[in-house]
Write an enzyme that holds these catalytic residues in place. Sequence first.
Site, short mmCIF file in Angstrom:
data_model
loop_
_atom_site.label_atom_id
_atom_site.label_comp_id
_atom_site.label_asym_id
_atom_site.label_seq_id
_atom_site.Cartn_x
_atom_site.Cartn_y
_atom_site.Cartn_z
N GLU A 85 0.85 -1.20 0.00
CA GLU A 85 0.00 0.00 0.00
C GLU A 85 0.88 1.25 0.00
OE1 GLU A 85 -3.29 -0.07 2.73
OE2 GLU A 85 -3.53 2.09 2.60
N ASP A 297 5.05 -14.13 11.08
CA ASP A 297 3.75 -14.61 10.61
C ASP A 297 2.70 -13.53 10.88
OD1 ASP A 297 1.30 -15.83 10.31
OD2 ASP A 297 1.89 -17.70 11.30
N HIS A 394 -2.84 9.97 0.32
CA HIS A 394 -3.03 8.74 -0.46
C HIS A 394 -2.86 9.01 -1.95
CE1 HIS A 394 -5.27 5.50 1.98
NE2 HIS A 394 -4.23 5.96 2.61
#
Length: 447
Positions: A85, A297, A394
């Site tokens: 992202e 993980d 963004h």
Amino acid sequence: MDDSIIKGFSKYTKQQRINALIQKCGFGESLATWLNSLEAADETTRRIINDLSENPITSFHLPFSIAPNFVVNGKNLLFPLVSEESSVVAALANAAGFWARRGGFQAEVLGTEKKGQVHFLWKGDAEKLRLLFPEIRERLLAESAFLTAKMVKRGGGISAIKLKEMSSVLAGYFQLDASFETCDAMGANFINSCLEQFGKSLQHYFQTSDKVSGGERDCEIIMAILSNYTPESRARAWVECPVTDLLDGKPEEDCQQFAEKFEQAIRISQADVSRAVTHNKGIFNGIDALAIATGNDFRAIEACGHAFAARDGRYSGLTDVKVQDGMFRFSIELATTVGVVGGVTSVHPLAKLAMRILGNPSAKEFMMFLAVAGLASNFGAVKALVSAGIQQGHMKMHLSNILNQLNIPEERWAEIQQYFQDKTVSFSAVEEYWNNLEGENKILTGQ
Ligand code: MEV
């Protein structure tokens, strides 16, 4: 039988797997060369990466980034991050720099207990089993000693085994609920081996003990597996500063108003599940990026974090804020388990590098870093949401993705970025602007 079903795919060579793909999906023959070009250049790295999974055809790339200026308990660190992202690293780096100028992040570990369970069926009397359990527990500990000896030497091992009667869920259902200390290792293999051994020992006990008879000798193990929910393995991180110091160079009223809005946003995340999920997603933007970079993980970390967010029976935001006596204090409590030795962390060349960049932290230190990454990421998101809005940051990153998708030469990016500085970015708007620019260019050059 359906002859499109592929049999024995895992035994194929890489070339055979790619050929199968070419045949099934209609790709060109050049696919193999391209996939090959995406793999690590040196043989050892290529083998290590390929061995991480079944059926690889190439390596999948994501940016390995650095967010500088993470001051944690007085140490200035670089955080290695992997995220798909585009705005995640920018938000983390901004938040890190912001708090570095205000004393940095504080963090502590509140516990490191890991959990596992043996789920079994036993049709005898629950009270009788409760009375037998101290003897059974001794047996379980003694018969798993060959597995725990090394961990005990390192300061870990099995810290508790409890019996839980669960017949309200299933007739004759009981649990062995075990707690473990696995030091710097994630310990999944250790815990699962111990649990499977408990299952065997339990069955053996019922078959051989002179304290049970008849149907009491039957014990069916349903499953033995670690639990990723570890509420007693937790780290806390926090930042604080005077409210008047919250906005660089802005008047006091603006800082006060920002603190109020920030607090309102946090209260909403704590009360409303729809907002809480997105709020926590933003927290895991940071946590996952650090977990992936270090070969941890991230699914286990996420699952535990989300369950912890619902510990009171209602899913809510993981961060909290206190605005009191002119001070702004923002904090997170994260239930998590991590490994810093063994597993992918010790094998993947970039995960190893990431751990070195972090100064080869202990598991406890690393738990604190994860909490810090989550807090920083959340601070960046909520700060943007309650001030300029999230799209501004963004879209800047989104624009680069669009420029790449449209194959626009890099030397032309600056003029397009300049044009879109104060405009809404969308694929079609950028495409249209680029086509117009190109059109003008053709006219000017007479093409
Ligand atoms: C986007 O990846 C994350 C945010 O939606 C988080 C949030 O809303 O707090 C910005």
